[in-house]
Design an enzyme around this catalytic site. Structure first.
Site, short mmCIF file in Angstrom:
data_model
loop_
_atom_site.label_atom_id
_atom_site.label_comp_id
_atom_site.label_asym_id
_atom_site.label_seq_id
_atom_site.Cartn_x
_atom_site.Cartn_y
_atom_site.Cartn_z
CG HIS A 377 19.20 -4.65 -20.62
ND1 HIS A 377 20.47 -5.06 -20.96
CD2 HIS A 377 18.76 -3.89 -21.64
CE1 HIS A 377 20.80 -4.55 -22.14
NE2 HIS A 377 19.77 -3.84 -22.57
CE LYS A 570 28.49 -8.97 -8.57
NZ LYS A 570 28.22 -9.47 -9.90
NE ARG A 571 24.59 1.17 -8.56
CZ ARG A 571 23.98 2.24 -9.02
NH1 ARG A 571 24.35 2.77 -10.19
NH2 ARG A 571 23.02 2.82 -8.35
CE LYS A 576 23.60 -5.84 -9.44
NZ LYS A 576 24.02 -6.47 -10.72
CB THR A 678 28.93 -7.37 -18.33
OG1 THR A 678 28.51 -6.30 -17.50
CG2 THR A 678 27.88 -7.62 -19.40
CE LYS A 682 32.96 -5.19 -17.92
NZ LYS A 682 32.14 -4.19 -17.19
C1 HTW Z 1 21.22 -6.27 -15.75
C2 HTW Z 1 22.55 -7.04 -15.89
C3 HTW Z 1 22.97 -7.07 -17.35
C4 HTW Z 1 23.05 -5.65 -17.87
O1 HTW Z 1 21.79 -4.98 -17.73
C5 HTW Z 1 21.26 -4.88 -16.41
N1 HTW Z 1 19.96 -4.31 -16.46
C6 HTW Z 1 19.89 -3.14 -15.87
N2 HTW Z 1 21.08 -2.85 -15.33
C7 HTW Z 1 21.96 -3.84 -15.61
C8 HTW Z 1 23.41 -5.61 -19.35
O2 HTW Z 1 22.52 -6.41 -20.08
O3 HTW Z 1 24.25 -7.68 -17.47
O4 HTW Z 1 22.37 -8.38 -15.44
O5 HTW Z 1 20.88 -6.17 -14.40
O6 HTW Z 1 23.12 -3.86 -15.31
C9 HTW Z 1 18.70 -2.31 -15.78
C10 HTW Z 1 18.72 -0.90 -15.55
C11 HTW Z 1 17.50 -0.18 -15.44
C12 HTW Z 1 16.30 -0.86 -15.57
C13 HTW Z 1 16.30 -2.20 -15.83
C14 HTW Z 1 17.50 -2.93 -15.92
C15 HTW Z 1 19.89 -0.16 -15.45
C16 HTW Z 1 19.86 1.21 -15.24
C17 HTW Z 1 18.66 1.88 -15.11
C18 HTW Z 1 17.49 1.19 -15.20
#
Ligand code: HTW
Length: 837
Positions: A377, A570-571, A576, A678, A682
């Site tokens: 991801h 978003k976060r 971002k 995502t 939405k």
């Molecule tokens: C991406 C986002 C993508 C989403 O996954 C993310 N990856 C993490 N958090 C996200 C779903 O595929 O749409 O572009 O940034 O939202 C993520 C993560 C993490 C470590 C790596 C990546 C989230 C929570 C905790 C650890």
């Protein structure tokens, strides 16, 4: 073991064979509601409590899920079908009640039933706490995925952790984020069912011993461990009006019976209690970091706890059906790993198959490599998980041995493929050498899986050409793309009933399960009457958001519902680039102060999101947004022309309101950094138009909707890479008057008059030639594109046409499409229609 106490092998079927069918008429809900409200909850029928009304109604609805749940599980069992398991540290479910009503097809009936009882359904719905067991996109994706799996009648189970405390709630005090624990289970959770009988033991610590078994084979024993019990809590996941109810199984850590205090000597009492608490701490709290790893021991404990409990569960189920013959296990089971977080499942499956069930290494490896699939991801280096070998040896000694074993064989394979290339070995190794040896979890995940996928085309391409280049050369067949999606049930049909019914009136309701049908809306973009209705619905949503915001937050606000609603939720993360958004807002403010307001388009900029509590810069960004907001909103020269608002405690239920009201969707990450996104989907689905970079799924959104209906700006990923090394933000500022004025306002402490120096770090970060996010590089292009946005918005008809076309072309971004791709390329499951009794 608890097993014996709760399950008898022969249920007394006569006891439960005369259950009456659960009625689905209004009166059935009224009767059951009264029963629960008065007799079970003991509430007074003459006083009204929306909370207890919600409890009573939820129980009545839960009853309707139960029989479907049982029938579905029986169907899977009878058909002996191949099954999938989605392993994820996060499931960001949000609220359950209204989604359950939608998927059961009883929204109108129940709304009427409650109305007859003098209760507003909205009031009940808004009482429900969000289940915030996730950070952001990754956790919400898991939730959308299991909705689609159930709606497509795929036999997939979600496995996760039942955190006692979910994502913290955010409040803003003096412009700063203040975190409060989210004790979401305090008032109970009517949607979960505890299943003590399916508990499993999880080992931590101790050491490994080996001996020769009766056949002279070497066997390993993990002994002297401190064990923790994993107890599952099941939540029903209903498909959309199809009789399927799948399972989300979340594990809670419970101390084993060894912790029973009477078994300890009196002198050890305090130690004993402390040990018990430590065991139960494993599922106490969700780690609140999105896209970054933190290397804490407790996090590794959580990961192993999830992996081990889930695998033991699947193996126990297998044995109950087929005994100890695992020769067909890989044909019948498939695990999808949501990032590397649960990837310790790879050595754990090896351990269980070898040490507990007596398989050889080769047999176990064959099964593991045929059942595990890994989704990446992120490309951000700070998010790539590594665990020190030392820590793993101490906490999971047998697992560490197995990882070494996997790596030794893997290195031999690489050496065969590239003889004499020592550098390749070093790059590909699961073990990173250095001052401290570390386990690279992504390498483990790739080596142990048959499938590796990214979450949008660009992201997958960058994985193949960059981060995992050598792996791609070695195993090109493993790599594939699965562009993310969102569930149209929650994100259009559920959250936007007015738009949904307009759409259904025009094209019928098949879009709810086949979102490509939305394409049929396209011709109506040219219909004046339709456009008016579309616009009215958007306008009403904007007014609702204004009310919601006034209700929830500060009272007095000049918040103009006619304005362009410009939304970034978003976060909070540097990549971002919420900062870029703020720079633009300051630029607009500067224009107003200069009197440069000819043809002005009133704009309301809404920014929401949580910062990881340890991410100092992200917290500063929140403070800056609030300070700028304070100055701008209080300035009489500005008035209705411009509003900046920070939306506190952004979460799933907030997005359900926000996305309906958005005109403009801000997707402005540095190209190459947002794996997919995502929220962009939405917002598009609800008729917002994107202003965005060529990043993540934005690229595919633009492809679908066409360049005329998308506001593109900024450097491409290739240009960003090419620019590194000679990026000169100071020169850019020097050459751009608007930007110079913006930076000057910031440096002159215009937004922090009585808080000297607090934004110095932020300002320096964007002025730095090494700024990885290159915010300054995209400023001019962004501002110019925002001007084009205003030109388009001034022409209401034109804007509405674009809005309709965005919705009409959002069909690709349904998780139904995503899940169908996972299924045909990776899982190969057969849909299981459920016959109603
Ligand atoms: C991406 C986002 C993508 C989403 O996954 C993310 N990856 C993490 N958090 C996200 C779903 O595929 O749409 O572009 O940034 O939202 C993520 C993560 C993490 C470590 C790596 C990546 C989230 C929570 C905790 C650890």
């Amino acid at each position: 073991m608890p097993t014996k106490k709760f399950v008898t092998s022969k249920p007394n079927s006569s006891l439960i064979s005369h259950l009456p069918e659960q009625g689905m008429e209004k009166k059935d809900f009224v009767d059951d509601f009264k029963q629960y409200y008065v007799h079970l909850l003991g509430r007074d029928e003459h006083t009204s409590s929306p909370f207890y009304a919600g409890e009573a109604l939820s129980m009545a609805i839960r009853d309707r899920l139960m029989e479907r749940w049982k029938t579905t599980q029986q169907t899977y069992k009878d058909n002996e079908c191949r099954r999938g398991y989605y392993l994820s540290m996060e499931f960001l479910m949000g609220r359950t009640l209204s989604n359950a009503m939608l998927n059961l097809g009883i929204t109108d009936t129940v709304t009427q039933a409650m109305y007859d009882l003098g209760i507003e359904i909205e009031e009940i719905i808004s009482c429900e706490q969000d289940a915030g067991l996730g950070n952001g996109g990754l956790g919400r994706l898991a939730a959308c995925f299991i909705d689609s799996c159930a709606s497509l009648q795929l036999p997939v189970m979600g496995y996760g952790l039942r955190y006692e405390y979910g994502m913290f709630t955010q409040s803003i005090v003096d412009g700063e984020q203040v975190e409060k624990p989210d004790h979401w289970l305090r008032h109970g959770n009517v949607w979960e069912i505890e299943r003590l009988e399916y508990s499993h033991r999880i080992k931590f610590g101790g050491h490994v011993e080996d001996h020769l078994d009766e056949n002279g084979k070497q066997r390993f024993c993990w002994v002297g461990s401190n064990d923790v019990l994993a107890t599952p809590y099941d939540t029903p996941i209903p498909g959309y009006q199809n009789g399927t109810v799948n399972t989300l199984r979340l594990w809670k850590a419970v101390a084993t019976e060894e912790f029973n205090l009477d078994e300890f000597h009196a002198g050890d009492y305090a130690e004993a209690v402390a040990a018990k608490i430590a065991a139960e701490n494993i599922t106490m709290v969700l780690y609140p970091n999105d896209s970054s790893e933190n290397g804490k021991e407790l996090r590794l404990r959580q990961q192993y706890f999830l992996a081990s409990a889930s695998l033991q569960d699947v193996l126990a189920h297998w044995i109950s059906l087929y005994g100890r013959d695992f020769s067909h296990f890989a044909e019948k089971n498939c695990f999808q790993l949501n990032d590397t977080h649960p990837s310790i499942a790879i050595p754990e499956l090896m351990r269980l198959l070898m040490d507990i069930h007596g398989l050889s290494w080769n047999e176990a490896w064959k099964i593991t490599r045929a059942t595990m699939a890994y989704t990446n991801h992120t490309l951000l280096p700070e998010a790539l998980e590594k665990w020190s070998v030392k820590l793993m040896q101490r906490l999971l000694p047998r697992i560490m041995d197995i990882i070494f074993g996997i790596n030794a064989r893997f290195m031999a394979e690489v050496a065969m493929h590239w003889p004499g290339e020592g550098e390749r070995l070093r790059c590909l190794s699961i073990i990173e050498e250095g001052d401290v040896q570390q386990v690279r979890m992504a390498h483990l995940a790739i080596a142990g899986s048959f499938s590796v996928n990214g979450v949008a085309q660009l992201h997958t391409q960058l994985l193949q050409q960059g981060l995992f280049r050598d792996f791609y050369e070695l195993w090109p067949h493993k790599f594939n793309n699965k562009t993310n999606g969102v569930t149209p049930r929650r994100w259009l049909a559920g959250c936007n009933p007015a738009l949904a019914s307009l759409i259904t009136e025009m094209i019928g309701n098949s879009w709810i399960t086949d979102l490509t049908q939305l394409k049929k809306l396209e011709p109506y973009a040219n219909d004046v009457n339709f456009r008016k209705r579309w616009r009215d619905i958007k306008q009403a949503a904007k007014e609702r958001l204004v009310d919601y915001k006034k209700d929830k937050h500060e009272g007095e606000l000049h918040f103009n519902a006619e304005a362009l609603f410009d939304i970034q939720v978003k976060r909070i993360h540097e990549y971002k680039r919420q900062l870029l958004n703020v720079l633009h807002v300051i630029h607009l403010y500067d224009r107003i102060k200069r009197g440069d307001t000819k043809n002005w388009v009133p704009r309301c900029v809404l920014i929401g999101g949580k910062a990881a509590p340890g991410y100092i810069i992200a917290k500063k960004i929140i403070k800056l947004i609030n300070n700028v907001s304070h100055v701008i909103n209080a300035d009489p020269d500005v008035g209705d022309k411009l509003t900046l608002l920070f939306f506190p405690d952004y979460r799933v239920s907030a997005m359900e309101k926000i996305c309906t009201a958005a005109d403009l969707s801000e997707q402005i990450s540095t190209a190459g950094k947002e794996a997919s996104g995502t929220g962009n989907m939405k917002l598009m689905m609800n008729g917002a138009i994107t202003i965005g970079t060529l990043d993540g799924a934005n690229i595919e959104i633009r492809e679908e909707v066409g360049d005329d209906n998308f506001f593109l700006f900024g450097l491409t990923e290739e240009q960003i890479v090419a620019r590194r090394g000679h990026y000169d933000p100071l020169a850019i500022i020097e050459m751009d008057d608007d930007l110079q004025r913006v930076i000057h306002l910031l440096e002159a402490a215009h937004f922090n008059q009585f808080e000297p120096g607090i934004f110095d770090d932020l300002i320096n970060s964007i002025k730095c030639p090494h700024d990885p996010w290159m915010t300054i590089a995209d400023f001019r292009s962004y501002v110019d594109t925002q001007k084009r946005v205003e030109d388009a918005y001034r022409d209401k008809d034109h804007w509405t046409r674009m809005s309709i076309l965005n919705c009409a072309n959002s069909g690709k971004f349904s998780t139904d499409r995503t899940i169908n791709e996972y299924n045909s390329d990776i899982w190969k499951l057969t849909p299981q229609p459920v016959k109603r009794k």
